[in-house]
Design a protein around this motif. Sequence first.
Motif, PDB file in Angstrom:
ATOM      1  N   ASP A  68       1.787   8.921  -7.773  1.00 36.44           N
ATOM      2  CA  ASP A  68       3.027   8.276  -7.352  1.00 36.44           C
ATOM      3  C   ASP A  68       2.776   7.280  -6.222  1.00 36.44           C
ATOM      4  O   ASP A  68       3.179   6.114  -6.302  1.00 36.44           O
ATOM      5  CB  ASP A  68       4.027   9.341  -6.893  1.00 36.44           C
ATOM      6  CG  ASP A  68       5.374   8.755  -6.524  1.00 36.44           C
ATOM      7  OD1 ASP A  68       6.218   8.599  -7.420  1.00 36.44           O
ATOM      8  OD2 ASP A  68       5.583   8.445  -5.326  1.00 36.44           O
ATOM      9  N   LEU A  69       2.092   7.725  -5.189  1.00 39.20           N
ATOM     10  CA  LEU A  69       1.871   6.880  -4.016  1.00 39.20           C
ATOM     11  C   LEU A  69       0.860   5.775  -4.291  1.00 39.20           C
ATOM     12  O   LEU A  69       1.077   4.616  -3.937  1.00 39.20           O
ATOM     13  CB  LEU A  69       1.406   7.736  -2.832  1.00 39.20           C
ATOM     14  CG  LEU A  69       1.159   7.013  -1.511  1.00 39.20           C
ATOM     15  CD1 LEU A  69       2.388   6.228  -1.092  1.00 39.20           C
ATOM     16  CD2 LEU A  69       0.768   8.007  -0.424  1.00 39.20           C
ATOM     17  N   SER A  70      -0.253   6.120  -4.919  1.00 39.72           N
ATOM     18  CA  SER A  70      -1.275   5.103  -5.180  1.00 39.72           C
ATOM     19  C   SER A  70      -0.822   4.116  -6.251  1.00 39.72           C
ATOM     20  O   SER A  70      -1.253   2.969  -6.275  1.00 39.72           O
ATOM     21  CB  SER A  70      -2.598   5.751  -5.590  1.00 39.72           C
ATOM     22  OG  SER A  70      -2.488   6.411  -6.827  1.00 39.72           O
ATOM     23  N   GLY A  71       0.070   4.572  -7.161  1.00 40.54           N
ATOM     24  CA  GLY A  71       0.619   3.655  -8.150  1.00 40.54           C
ATOM     25  C   GLY A  71       1.430   2.560  -7.484  1.00 40.54           C
ATOM     26  O   GLY A  71       1.292   1.368  -7.795  1.00 40.54           O
ATOM     27  N   TYR A  72       2.287   2.957  -6.558  1.00 39.37           N
ATOM     28  CA  TYR A  72       3.060   1.977  -5.781  1.00 39.37           C
ATOM     29  C   TYR A  72       2.127   1.052  -5.007  1.00 39.37           C
ATOM     30  O   TYR A  72       2.318  -0.167  -4.976  1.00 39.37           O
ATOM     31  CB  TYR A  72       3.986   2.716  -4.825  1.00 39.37           C
ATOM     32  CG  TYR A  72       4.705   1.827  -3.841  1.00 39.37           C
ATOM     33  CD1 TYR A  72       5.866   1.158  -4.197  1.00 39.37           C
ATOM     34  CD2 TYR A  72       4.209   1.651  -2.550  1.00 39.37           C
ATOM     35  CE1 TYR A  72       6.527   0.334  -3.300  1.00 39.37           C
ATOM     36  CE2 TYR A  72       4.860   0.838  -1.642  1.00 39.37           C
ATOM     37  CZ  TYR A  72       6.016   0.178  -2.018  1.00 39.37           C
ATOM     38  OH  TYR A  72       6.652  -0.639  -1.129  1.00 39.37           O
ATOM     39  N   SER A  73       1.086   1.628  -4.402  1.00 43.38           N
ATOM     40  CA  SER A  73       0.145   0.848  -3.609  1.00 43.38           C
ATOM     41  C   SER A  73      -0.614  -0.158  -4.467  1.00 43.38           C
ATOM     42  O   SER A  73      -0.769  -1.321  -4.083  1.00 43.38           O
ATOM     43  CB  SER A  73      -0.837   1.782  -2.900  1.00 43.38           C
ATOM     44  OG  SER A  73      -1.798   1.047  -2.172  1.00 43.38           O
ATOM     45  N   ASP A  74      -1.079   0.280  -5.638  1.00 41.80           N
ATOM     46  CA  ASP A  74      -1.809  -0.626  -6.527  1.00 41.80           C
ATOM     47  C   ASP A  74      -0.946  -1.804  -6.956  1.00 41.80           C
ATOM     48  O   ASP A  74      -1.409  -2.954  -6.983  1.00 41.80           O
ATOM     49  CB  ASP A  74      -2.292   0.127  -7.771  1.00 41.80           C
ATOM     50  CG  ASP A  74      -3.490   1.008  -7.486  1.00 41.80           C
ATOM     51  OD1 ASP A  74      -4.020   0.939  -6.361  1.00 41.80           O
ATOM     52  OD2 ASP A  74      -3.906   1.774  -8.384  1.00 41.80           O
ATOM     53  N   MET A  75       0.309  -1.525  -7.295  1.00 35.59           N
ATOM     54  CA  MET A  75       1.208  -2.621  -7.696  1.00 35.59           C
ATOM     55  C   MET A  75       1.463  -3.580  -6.544  1.00 35.59           C
ATOM     56  O   MET A  75       1.495  -4.802  -6.733  1.00 35.59           O
ATOM     57  CB  MET A  75       2.525  -2.044  -8.220  1.00 35.59           C
ATOM     58  CG  MET A  75       2.422  -1.457  -9.622  1.00 35.59           C
ATOM     59  SD  MET A  75       4.023  -0.968 -10.314  1.00 35.59           S
ATOM     60  CE  MET A  75       4.207   0.660  -9.574  1.00 35.59           C
ATOM     61  N   ARG A  86      -3.477 -10.831   0.968  1.00 31.20           N
ATOM     62  CA  ARG A  86      -4.517  -9.837   0.743  1.00 31.20           C
ATOM     63  C   ARG A  86      -4.188  -8.532   1.471  1.00 31.20           C
ATOM     64  O   ARG A  86      -4.085  -8.498   2.693  1.00 31.20           O
ATOM     65  CB  ARG A  86      -5.872 -10.365   1.230  1.00 31.20           C
ATOM     66  CG  ARG A  86      -6.285 -11.690   0.588  1.00 31.20           C
ATOM     67  CD  ARG A  86      -6.396 -11.540  -0.924  1.00 31.20           C
ATOM     68  NE  ARG A  86      -6.700 -12.790  -1.575  1.00 31.20           N
ATOM     69  CZ  ARG A  86      -7.937 -13.246  -1.780  1.00 31.20           C
ATOM     70  NH1 ARG A  86      -8.958 -12.519  -1.355  1.00 31.20           N
ATOM     71  NH2 ARG A  86      -8.139 -14.396  -2.386  1.00 31.20           N
ATOM     72  N   LEU A  87      -3.995  -7.478   0.710  1.00 35.02           N
ATOM     73  CA  LEU A  87      -3.786  -6.152   1.267  1.00 35.02           C
ATOM     74  C   LEU A  87      -5.015  -5.298   1.004  1.00 35.02           C
ATOM     75  O   LEU A  87      -5.695  -5.462  -0.012  1.00 35.02           O
ATOM     76  CB  LEU A  87      -2.550  -5.492   0.645  1.00 35.02           C
ATOM     77  CG  LEU A  87      -1.216  -6.229   0.818  1.00 35.02           C
ATOM     78  CD1 LEU A  87      -0.100  -5.482   0.110  1.00 35.02           C
ATOM     79  CD2 LEU A  87      -0.884  -6.396   2.298  1.00 35.02           C
ATOM     80  N   THR A  88      -5.303  -4.392   1.917  1.00 35.11           N
ATOM     81  CA  THR A  88      -6.499  -3.568   1.779  1.00 35.11           C
ATOM     82  C   THR A  88      -6.282  -2.448   0.756  1.00 35.11           C
ATOM     83  O   THR A  88      -5.162  -2.019   0.502  1.00 35.11           O
ATOM     84  CB  THR A  88      -6.883  -2.925   3.129  1.00 35.11           C
ATOM     85  OG1 THR A  88      -5.780  -2.141   3.601  1.00 35.11           O
ATOM     86  CG2 THR A  88      -7.209  -3.995   4.151  1.00 35.11           C
ATOM     87  N   GLU A  89      -7.370  -2.011   0.177  1.00 32.13           N
ATOM     88  CA  GLU A  89      -7.328  -0.884  -0.753  1.00 32.13           C
ATOM     89  C   GLU A  89      -6.881   0.370  -0.001  1.00 32.13           C
ATOM     90  O   GLU A  89      -7.363   0.659   1.081  1.00 32.13           O
ATOM     91  CB  GLU A  89      -8.716  -0.672  -1.359  1.00 32.13           C
ATOM     92  CG  GLU A  89      -8.783   0.414  -2.396  1.00 32.13           C
ATOM     93  CD  GLU A  89     -10.186   0.616  -2.934  1.00 32.13           C
ATOM     94  OE1 GLU A  89     -10.331   1.195  -4.024  1.00 32.13           O
ATOM     95  OE2 GLU A  89     -11.146   0.194  -2.242  1.00 32.13           O
ATOM     96  N   ASN A  90      -5.970   1.114  -0.602  1.00 31.41           N
ATOM     97  CA  ASN A  90      -5.370   2.248   0.103  1.00 31.41           C
ATOM     98  C   ASN A  90      -5.927   3.601  -0.317  1.00 31.41           C
ATOM     99  O   ASN A  90      -5.793   4.578   0.415  1.00 31.41           O
ATOM    100  CB  ASN A  90      -3.851   2.248  -0.105  1.00 31.41           C
ATOM    101  CG  ASN A  90      -3.098   2.194   1.212  1.00 31.41           C
ATOM    102  OD1 ASN A  90      -3.662   2.448   2.270  1.00 31.41           O
ATOM    103  ND2 ASN A  90      -1.817   1.885   1.143  1.00 31.41           N
ATOM    104  N   TRP A 107      -7.861   8.784   1.685  1.00 35.32           N
ATOM    105  CA  TRP A 107      -6.446   8.967   1.338  1.00 35.32           C
ATOM    106  C   TRP A 107      -5.555   8.092   2.203  1.00 35.32           C
ATOM    107  O   TRP A 107      -5.640   8.129   3.430  1.00 35.32           O
ATOM    108  CB  TRP A 107      -6.062  10.438   1.517  1.00 35.32           C
ATOM    109  CG  TRP A 107      -4.612  10.722   1.293  1.00 35.32           C
ATOM    110  CD1 TRP A 107      -3.620  10.722   2.223  1.00 35.32           C
ATOM    111  CD2 TRP A 107      -3.982  11.031   0.047  1.00 35.32           C
ATOM    112  NE1 TRP A 107      -2.412  11.012   1.646  1.00 35.32           N
ATOM    113  CE2 TRP A 107      -2.606  11.216   0.300  1.00 35.32           C
ATOM    114  CE3 TRP A 107      -4.452  11.176  -1.269  1.00 35.32           C
ATOM    115  CZ2 TRP A 107      -1.699  11.521  -0.715  1.00 35.32           C
ATOM    116  CZ3 TRP A 107      -3.541  11.496  -2.267  1.00 35.32           C
ATOM    117  CH2 TRP A 107      -2.190  11.666  -1.978  1.00 35.32           C
ATOM    118  N   HIS A 108      -4.684   7.316   1.585  1.00 36.69           N
ATOM    119  CA  HIS A 108      -3.692   6.490   2.286  1.00 36.69           C
ATOM    120  C   HIS A 108      -4.337   5.798   3.498  1.00 36.69           C
ATOM    121  O   HIS A 108      -3.904   5.984   4.647  1.00 36.69           O
ATOM    122  CB  HIS A 108      -2.524   7.367   2.731  1.00 36.69           C
ATOM    123  CG  HIS A 108      -1.219   6.615   2.774  1.00 36.69           C
ATOM    124  ND1 HIS A 108      -1.156   5.251   2.955  1.00 36.69           N
ATOM    125  CD2 HIS A 108       0.074   7.034   2.667  1.00 36.69           C
ATOM    126  CE1 HIS A 108       0.102   4.865   2.959  1.00 36.69           C
ATOM    127  NE2 HIS A 108       0.874   5.929   2.775  1.00 36.69           N
TER     128      HIS A 108
END
Length: 302
Positions: A68-75, A86-90, A107-108
Amino acid sequence: DQLSYKRKILSIEQYQFGLLVVSGLLKKFVFASNLSEYVFPVIDQPHNYGGLTVIIATLLSKFLLYYDLSGYSDMAVGISGFYGIRLTENFRRPLWTHNMKDFWTRWHISVTTWIRDYIFYPFLTTRIIRTGLLGVLLITFVLFGLWHGFTLPFLVYGMIQAVLIRFNNGFERLYSFLRLKDGLFSKIIKWFLFYPVFIALPCVLFFSNSLAAFLNFLSFLPSAPVMPLDLYFNLSRVPLFTVLVLGACFEVATYWGRNFDLARWLQKKNYVVQLLLGLGLVMSFLAVAKLNEGTEFIYGGF
């Protein structure tokens, strides 16, 4: 001049951003949304299910939160990349680690880095350090837990994480005692020793309304196994086995894609191949994705 027209080739970075968006969509609407159907009912009412189902829900809880969280972050990273931001990998495959220190470095990352730089490090220079490293870790992770919500479960979650990180060397000593090396078989054993108890089980606190509800949930772990037919064989849901198989394939593909450079491979293919792959992905996505109401991001409730 139409005869001299040449198709524009997308850059490697544009393919990478596109793959991140696709990854985020899969994580959220294929994995997280479907897993929630098998996790939330069990955590909310464990008395309706047997010990085996409670154990399965426990093991899936962290994957649910992660997807859920990483899906939002990837998008977010992928879409912002198309606009030059440019956003950093989370997240860096945090659920496949074997100790707490490594887990919290993967993690996060944006949040944990901020907490490390602006809470943990400053407290190291105060008198609190006289209580030892555990004292600083407790304050840091209690604040981290309460940041999600001012409740007792989040407070306890933070305290558990602080203690586990303080005694992180214990994991390596255990692996050394069991003579577990860095081979594939050893890594699998390490994961089974580490993930269920130290990652998945505390995660149930995230979804518990109270500490009493969490303790009640724990009491059903050793109960007799019951096969809840309405949960696992409900035709309105994507079968859990299907979700798990797709999740395993996704994790392998993600790992393979990083090493193989999937973006570069796609760039070299002609548009017909790319179109066919895209259509196949869209059709597969629509077949198993959960797109109805109730698919809001879980982390938005914290």
